[in-house]
Design a protein around this motif. Structure first.
Motif, PDB file in Angstrom:
ATOM      1  N   MET A 154      19.480  25.597  83.637  1.00  0.00           N
ATOM      2  CA  MET A 154      19.840  26.644  82.682  1.00  0.00           C
ATOM      3  C   MET A 154      19.070  26.581  81.369  1.00  0.00           C
ATOM      4  O   MET A 154      18.922  27.577  80.682  1.00  0.00           O
ATOM      5  CB  MET A 154      21.343  26.570  82.369  1.00  0.00           C
ATOM      6  N   PRO A 193      15.258  30.574  87.599  1.00  0.00           N
ATOM      7  CA  PRO A 193      16.297  30.015  86.726  1.00  0.00           C
ATOM      8  C   PRO A 193      17.536  29.569  87.516  1.00  0.00           C
ATOM      9  O   PRO A 193      17.875  30.156  88.540  1.00  0.00           O
ATOM     10  CB  PRO A 193      16.674  31.193  85.811  1.00  0.00           C
ATOM     11  N   VAL A 221      21.931  30.303  94.273  1.00  0.00           N
ATOM     12  CA  VAL A 221      23.030  31.063  93.657  1.00  0.00           C
ATOM     13  C   VAL A 221      22.505  32.428  93.228  1.00  0.00           C
ATOM     14  O   VAL A 221      21.835  32.564  92.198  1.00  0.00           O
ATOM     15  CB  VAL A 221      23.652  30.299  92.452  1.00  0.00           C
ATOM     16  N   GLY A 222      22.771  33.417  94.051  1.00  0.00           N
ATOM     17  CA  GLY A 222      22.500  34.812  93.677  1.00  0.00           C
ATOM     18  C   GLY A 222      21.036  35.209  93.569  1.00  0.00           C
ATOM     19  O   GLY A 222      20.736  36.148  92.838  1.00  0.00           O
ATOM     20  N   SER A 281      23.140  25.187  88.165  1.00  0.00           N
ATOM     21  CA  SER A 281      23.404  26.632  88.203  1.00  0.00           C
ATOM     22  C   SER A 281      24.253  27.080  87.022  1.00  0.00           C
ATOM     23  O   SER A 281      24.838  26.255  86.300  1.00  0.00           O
ATOM     24  CB  SER A 281      24.147  26.974  89.499  1.00  0.00           C
ATOM     25  N   MET A 302      28.950  26.761  83.442  1.00  0.00           N
ATOM     26  CA  MET A 302      30.206  27.386  82.980  1.00  0.00           C
ATOM     27  C   MET A 302      31.397  26.443  83.119  1.00  0.00           C
ATOM     28  O   MET A 302      32.221  26.359  82.208  1.00  0.00           O
ATOM     29  CB  MET A 302      30.468  28.695  83.736  1.00  0.00           C
ATOM     30  N   HIS A 332      27.377  39.047  88.906  1.00  0.00           N
ATOM     31  CA  HIS A 332      26.702  40.352  88.963  1.00  0.00           C
ATOM     32  C   HIS A 332      27.583  41.483  88.453  1.00  0.00           C
ATOM     33  O   HIS A 332      27.460  42.613  88.918  1.00  0.00           O
ATOM     34  CB  HIS A 332      26.208  40.650  90.398  1.00  0.00           C
ATOM     35  N   CYS A 379      27.197  42.821  85.794  1.00  0.00           N
ATOM     36  CA  CYS A 379      26.306  43.687  85.021  1.00  0.00           C
ATOM     37  C   CYS A 379      25.805  44.862  85.860  1.00  0.00           C
ATOM     38  O   CYS A 379      25.235  45.807  85.327  1.00  0.00           O
ATOM     39  CB  CYS A 379      25.107  42.887  84.521  1.00  0.00           C
ATOM     40  N   ALA A 382      26.946  31.003  79.755  1.00  0.00           N
ATOM     41  CA  ALA A 382      26.666  29.604  79.415  1.00  0.00           C
ATOM     42  C   ALA A 382      25.414  29.545  78.549  1.00  0.00           C
ATOM     43  O   ALA A 382      24.509  30.369  78.699  1.00  0.00           O
ATOM     44  CB  ALA A 382      26.469  28.800  80.693  1.00  0.00           C
ATOM     45  N   VAL A 391      21.839  28.742  77.143  1.00  0.00           N
ATOM     46  CA  VAL A 391      20.566  28.504  77.840  1.00  0.00           C
ATOM     47  C   VAL A 391      19.550  27.833  76.915  1.00  0.00           C
ATOM     48  O   VAL A 391      18.375  27.741  77.251  1.00  0.00           O
ATOM     49  CB  VAL A 391      19.968  29.827  78.389  1.00  0.00           C
TER      50      VAL A 391
HETATM   51  C1  LIG Z   1      20.562  36.757  89.989  1.00  0.00           C
HETATM   52  S1  LIG Z   1      21.928  35.708  89.657  1.00  0.00           S
HETATM   53  C2  LIG Z   1      21.063  34.214  89.296  1.00  0.00           C
HETATM   54  C3  LIG Z   1      21.949  33.028  89.111  1.00  0.00           C
HETATM   55  C4  LIG Z   1      21.176  31.735  88.934  1.00  0.00           C
HETATM   56  N1  LIG Z   1      20.333  31.471  90.078  1.00  0.00           N
HETATM   57  C5  LIG Z   1      22.105  30.562  88.719  1.00  0.00           C
HETATM   58  O1  LIG Z   1      21.989  29.543  89.408  1.00  0.00           O
HETATM   59  O2  LIG Z   1      22.924  30.621  87.808  1.00  0.00           O
HETATM   60  C6  LIG Z   1      22.372  36.335  88.070  1.00  0.00           C
HETATM   61  C7  LIG Z   1      23.853  36.190  87.786  1.00  0.00           C
HETATM   62  O3  LIG Z   1      24.110  34.851  87.402  1.00  0.00           O
HETATM   63  C8  LIG Z   1      25.074  34.825  86.361  1.00  0.00           C
HETATM   64  N2  LIG Z   1      24.459  34.181  85.189  1.00  0.00           N
HETATM   65  C9  LIG Z   1      23.142  34.103  84.881  1.00  0.00           C
HETATM   66  N3  LIG Z   1      22.974  33.411  83.729  1.00  0.00           N
HETATM   67  C10 LIG Z   1      24.209  33.065  83.305  1.00  0.00           C
HETATM   68  C11 LIG Z   1      24.696  32.351  82.179  1.00  0.00           C
HETATM   69  N4  LIG Z   1      23.881  31.850  81.234  1.00  0.00           N
HETATM   70  N5  LIG Z   1      26.035  32.184  82.066  1.00  0.00           N
HETATM   71  C12 LIG Z   1      26.888  32.680  82.988  1.00  0.00           C
HETATM   72  N6  LIG Z   1      26.484  33.367  84.074  1.00  0.00           N
HETATM   73  C13 LIG Z   1      25.162  33.565  84.233  1.00  0.00           C
HETATM   74  C14 LIG Z   1      25.505  36.278  86.087  1.00  0.00           C
HETATM   75  O4  LIG Z   1      26.654  36.559  86.882  1.00  0.00           O
HETATM   76  C15 LIG Z   1      24.315  37.052  86.602  1.00  0.00           C
HETATM   77  O5  LIG Z   1      24.668  38.348  87.014  1.00  0.00           O
END
Ligand SMILES: C[S@@+](CC[C@H](N)C(=O)[O-])C[C@H]1O[C@@H](n2cnc3c(N)ncnc32)[C@H](O)[C@@H]1O
Length: 260
Positions: free
Chosen positions: A11, A90, A95-96, A121, A126, A164, A166, A206, A208
């Motif tokens: 992160m 990232p 994860v996603g 992740s 979080m 997601h 957003c 969270a 970064v």
């Molecule tokens: C495409 S996914 C990528 C997640 C990433 N691979 C991970 O391991 O956290 C994007 C989603 O991760 C979550 N996300 C990304 N950055 C975040 C953060 N700093 N804090 C909380 N949730 C985050 C949100 O739900 C966002 O819609």
């Protein structure tokens, strides 16, 4: 055999890339990345490693699937020129990150090697920010769109992390103004099937940047629309676990194990 290695950057940038991850980066012919990864380009320049930021292929307002096709095509072109390439994403690559799943599938069809290296992740970050152990009350970690499409049963006695949020019902990548085309009324109606309107919810992001400061905005299901005016691509919806009612407690089991 040609090879693509995907590395999760964690992160907070390169400080969270694992030793294994760095070994792969240092031995790759070219390193490509998507998203903002603090310190990565400086590191690659210093080490004189060929590199390219592919984030521009993720077009603001673009159709999600078109973005994926552009990125996969670019990776395939690079794989053609180099035997051994590395993609840094990232967080955790599992994860996603749709592109990672697509690449894995493609490796089977096209016969190249695919390796994936974990990273910290947003979920890890979080639970750390919140100070919770996910095994204590349990967690549900779900994608907002699938939650709505499949009308999953929700268990309010576990913590939920809805990802997601957003882009509810929006197949476009509107990262500069994600609240605009977000069909949040669908999410609101789904949550109202399982929770009281006044139930507390949080938009959580969270940290970064090593400041350790997460963004935690409180709202209720009632005022989801208002809460979502704050939304960014780095927010997840957190719904804290509710206490189970007494009639759900298995007293026979507790008695059997000598806990009462
Ligand atoms: C495409 S996914 C990528 C997640 C990433 N691979 C991970 O391991 O956290 C994007 C989603 O991760 C979550 N996300 C990304 N950055 C975040 C953060 N700093 N804090 C909380 N949730 C985050 C949100 O739900 C966002 O819609």
């Amino acid at each position: 055999m040609k090879k693509i290695s995907v590395i999760g950057s964690g992160m907070t940038g390169i400080s969270q890339i694992t030793k294994d991850g760095f070994e792969v980066i240092n031995n790759s012919k070219i390193v490509l990345w998507i998203g903002s990864i603090l310190g990565l380009s400086d590191y690659l320049l210093e080490k004189n490693i060929s590199c390219e930021n592919l984030s521009h292929l993720y077009k603001d307002g673009g159709f999600d699937v078109d973005n994926y096709v552009r990125i996969i095509d670019c990776l395939m072109t690079n794989l053609h020129s180099y035997s051994n390439i590395c993609l840094v994403v990232p967080g955790h690559p599992r994860v996603g990150v749709t592109i990672v799943q697509l690449l894995q599938q493609r490796s089977k069809e096209d016969g190249f090697e695919f390796r994936c290296y974990p990273g910290i992740s947003s979920f890890d970050a979080m639970i750390n920010d919140l100070g919770i152990d996910p095994l204590e009350e349990g967690v549900g970690i779900v994608d907002a769109n699938r939650l709505i499409i499949y009308d999953y049963a929700m268990e309010p006695c576990v913590n939920y992390f809805i990802y997601h949020v957003c882009s509810v019902g929006n197949a476009n990548t509107d990262y500069s103004s994600p609240h605009k085309n977000n069909k949040i009324s669908y999410l609101k109606n789904k949550l109202l099937k399982h929770y009281a309107p006044e139930n507390k919810i949080f938009l959580l992001s969270a940290s970064v940047d090593n400041s350790g400061e997460p963004d935690k905005i409180e709202g209720s299901i009632n005022n989801l629309d208002e809460l979502f005016l704050n939304i960014t691509y780095r927010h997840t919806l957190y719904i804290p676990a509710l206490l189970p009612s007494k009639d759900r407690v298995n007293f026979e089991f507790l008695n059997e194990i000598g806990a009462i």
